[in-house]
Design a protein around this motif. Structure first.
Motif, PDB file in Angstrom:
ATOM      1  N   GLU A 133       0.821  -1.220   0.000  1.00 31.01           N
ATOM      2  CA  GLU A 133       0.000   0.000   0.000  1.00 31.01           C
ATOM      3  C   GLU A 133       0.854   1.269   0.000  1.00 31.01           C
ATOM      4  OE1 GLU A 133       0.747  -1.007   4.300  1.00 31.01           O
ATOM      5  OE2 GLU A 133       0.086  -2.138   2.532  1.00 31.01           O
ATOM      6  N   LEU A 134       2.093   1.203   0.500  1.00 32.81           N
ATOM      7  CA  LEU A 134       2.932   2.400   0.558  1.00 32.81           C
ATOM      8  C   LEU A 134       3.371   2.864  -0.823  1.00 32.81           C
ATOM      9  CD1 LEU A 134       5.192   1.838   3.689  1.00 32.81           C
ATOM     10  CD2 LEU A 134       2.904   2.822   3.514  1.00 32.81           C
ATOM     11  N   SER A 135       3.384   1.960  -1.790  1.00 34.51           N
ATOM     12  CA  SER A 135       3.715   2.330  -3.165  1.00 34.51           C
ATOM     13  C   SER A 135       2.531   2.142  -4.103  1.00 34.51           C
ATOM     14  CB  SER A 135       4.913   1.501  -3.670  1.00 34.51           C
ATOM     15  OG  SER A 135       6.086   1.808  -2.955  1.00 34.51           O
ATOM     16  N   GLY A 136       1.361   1.869  -3.540  1.00 33.73           N
ATOM     17  CA  GLY A 136       0.206   1.523  -4.363  1.00 33.73           C
ATOM     18  C   GLY A 136      -0.240   2.623  -5.301  1.00 33.73           C
ATOM     19  N   SER A 137      -0.315   3.864  -4.822  1.00 31.74           N
ATOM     20  CA  SER A 137      -0.783   4.956  -5.672  1.00 31.74           C
ATOM     21  C   SER A 137       0.147   5.165  -6.858  1.00 31.74           C
ATOM     22  CB  SER A 137      -0.880   6.252  -4.853  1.00 31.74           C
ATOM     23  OG  SER A 137      -1.894   6.162  -3.890  1.00 31.74           O
ATOM     24  N   PHE A 138       1.457   5.196  -6.573  1.00 30.55           N
ATOM     25  CA  PHE A 138       2.416   5.385  -7.651  1.00 30.55           C
ATOM     26  C   PHE A 138       2.392   4.209  -8.623  1.00 30.55           C
ATOM     27  CE2 PHE A 138       6.580   4.318  -9.378  1.00 30.55           C
ATOM     28  CZ  PHE A 138       6.799   5.433 -10.186  1.00 30.55           C
ATOM     29  N   ALA A 139       2.388   2.987  -8.094  1.00 32.97           N
ATOM     30  CA  ALA A 139       2.424   1.806  -8.955  1.00 32.97           C
ATOM     31  C   ALA A 139       1.176   1.714  -9.832  1.00 32.97           C
ATOM     32  CB  ALA A 139       2.576   0.549  -8.107  1.00 32.97           C
ATOM     33  N   THR A 140       0.031   2.132  -9.301  1.00 37.99           N
ATOM     34  CA  THR A 140      -1.200   2.118 -10.091  1.00 37.99           C
ATOM     35  C   THR A 140      -1.105   3.098 -11.253  1.00 37.99           C
ATOM     36  OG1 THR A 140      -2.532   1.471  -8.175  1.00 37.99           O
ATOM     37  CG2 THR A 140      -3.688   2.523 -10.007  1.00 37.99           C
ATOM     38  N   LEU A 141      -0.614   4.302 -10.974  1.00 36.05           N
ATOM     39  CA  LEU A 141      -0.442   5.273 -12.054  1.00 36.05           C
ATOM     40  C   LEU A 141       0.587   4.782 -13.073  1.00 36.05           C
ATOM     41  CD1 LEU A 141      -0.351   9.086 -11.860  1.00 36.05           C
ATOM     42  CD2 LEU A 141       1.540   7.917 -12.986  1.00 36.05           C
TER      43      LEU A 141
END
Length: 350
Positions: A133-141
């Motif tokens: 979850e700590l890299s989820g936003s970036f990885a999704t984009l």
């Protein structure tokens, strides 16, 4: 669920205020260090919005580890936008439909580009905090913009599992990804690696080990705010040592947990920047925040790779700190940086 959605919407509305207003609400002063100015939205999050329970939110210093972990998870969940309609997230693990030895998440674009690699991305958190979850936003984009699937392995965390546990898990996750590349939507051998902070160090060490073992290398590597030398005295002496959300003191605490007694922090196994021979490495996109106390390590590794005739693209975002991808969905400059990273990644692969 509804309360968290409303809180996120409120946060987005507040962060849309003019920078001067946000700085006023955050105490009135500009955070300007050694020629670089902290983004106003991040300053507001630091000094006002997330500081209701303690003066320095998300810090590891003076906080029990479990409390710090919970604060990071809560912050990641708060700032994570609703799922991008261009991708879907699938669980990976021993009891899920996609079975793997290292559990985690697969972020799969609805349309995968024909030449896209699978990106095995080792998440942020210094090897101690949180999970995917700590890299989820970036990885999704990143997955949506590049039309590449991204696998976020939940490698083991310290201090419960100190080094080399995370590196062993990283290798196992990468080997599984290579073996299953076709079933995950990409061509045989089309696997890249990446990571943030210690995650970037894991990706770097993995590439060096594969070269030493004469094994096929990843097609490319994406290193964000890489923490590549755990014995580096320059971190504490950095002009940006008091940056937020990760200060030099926080990094020292993370390193203490990650290595522990008996680990030689000067060993290239745990500090790959100290590797004596660097040859034949995959092309790389290396990224740092300008207000990051370990930004100099990213620059040093860029020079090492260039000296070894590796193709390298280096990007520094001067208004952003260490762990800035955490803010991808709520901070305009963090999102712009993530979009720029995605475009540079595509250019590197072309």
């Amino acid at each position: 669920m509804r309360a968290s959605v409303l809180r996120r919407l409120f946060l987005k509305r507040v962060l849309s205020l003019p920078p001067a207003v946000l700085r006023f609400l955050a105490g009135g002063s500009v955070v300007h260090v050694d020629g670089r100015t902290l983004d106003a939205q991040i300053q507001f999050l630091w000094r006002t919005y997330l500081s209701s329970h303690q003066p320095t939110p998300l810090t590891l210093n003076g906080s029990p580890l479990e409390l710090a972990r919970q604060e990071w998870r809560d912050a990641a969940n708060l700032m994570c936008a609703p799922l991008d309609g261009r991708v879907r997230i699938e669980p990976v693990g021993s009891t899920t439909q996609i079975t793997a030895p290292i559990s985690g998440q697969l972020i799969r674009p609805l349309i995968i580009a024909p030449d896209a690699p699978l990106i095995v991305f080792f998440h942020d958190g210094g090897g101690v905090l949180g999970g995917a979850e700590l890299s989820g936003s970036f990885a999704t984009l990143l997955a949506a913009e590049t039309k590449s699937p991204v696998y976020l392995p939940d490698y083991r965390l310290a201090p419960e599992h100190r080094f080399p546990a995370a590196l062993e898990d990283a290798r196992m996750a990468y080997d599984w990804a290579v073996t299953n590349a076709v079933s995950l939507g990409v061509m045989t051998g089309a696997v890249a690696v990446g990571g943030q902070s210690i995650g970037a160090s894991l990706a770097t060490r993995l590439c060096l080990d594969l070269k030493r073992e004469f094994k096929p290398l990843p097609v490319a590597q994406l290193l964000i705010s890489p923490l590549l030398d755990l014995a580096d005295d320059m971190i504490a002496a950095s002009a940006y040592a008091k940056s937020w959300p990760v200060s030099a003191a926080d990094i020292a605490t993370l390193i203490d947990h990650y290595g522990g007694a008996g680990i030689d922090l000067t060993s290239p196994q745990v500090s790959p920047l100290r590797e004596s021979v660097v040859v034949g490495q995959p092309k790389a996109l290396i990224v740092a925040g300008g207000l990051d106390p370990v930004a100099h390590q990213a620059e040093a590794w860029t020079r090492r790779l260039m000296e070894a005739r590796t193709e390298v693209v280096y990007r520094r975002y001067d208004t952003l700190p260490h762990s800035f991808p955490l803010f991808t969905d709520v901070v305009d400059s963090a999102r712009s940086a993530a979009l720029d990273i995605s475009q540079n990644w595509l250019k590197l692969l072309a």
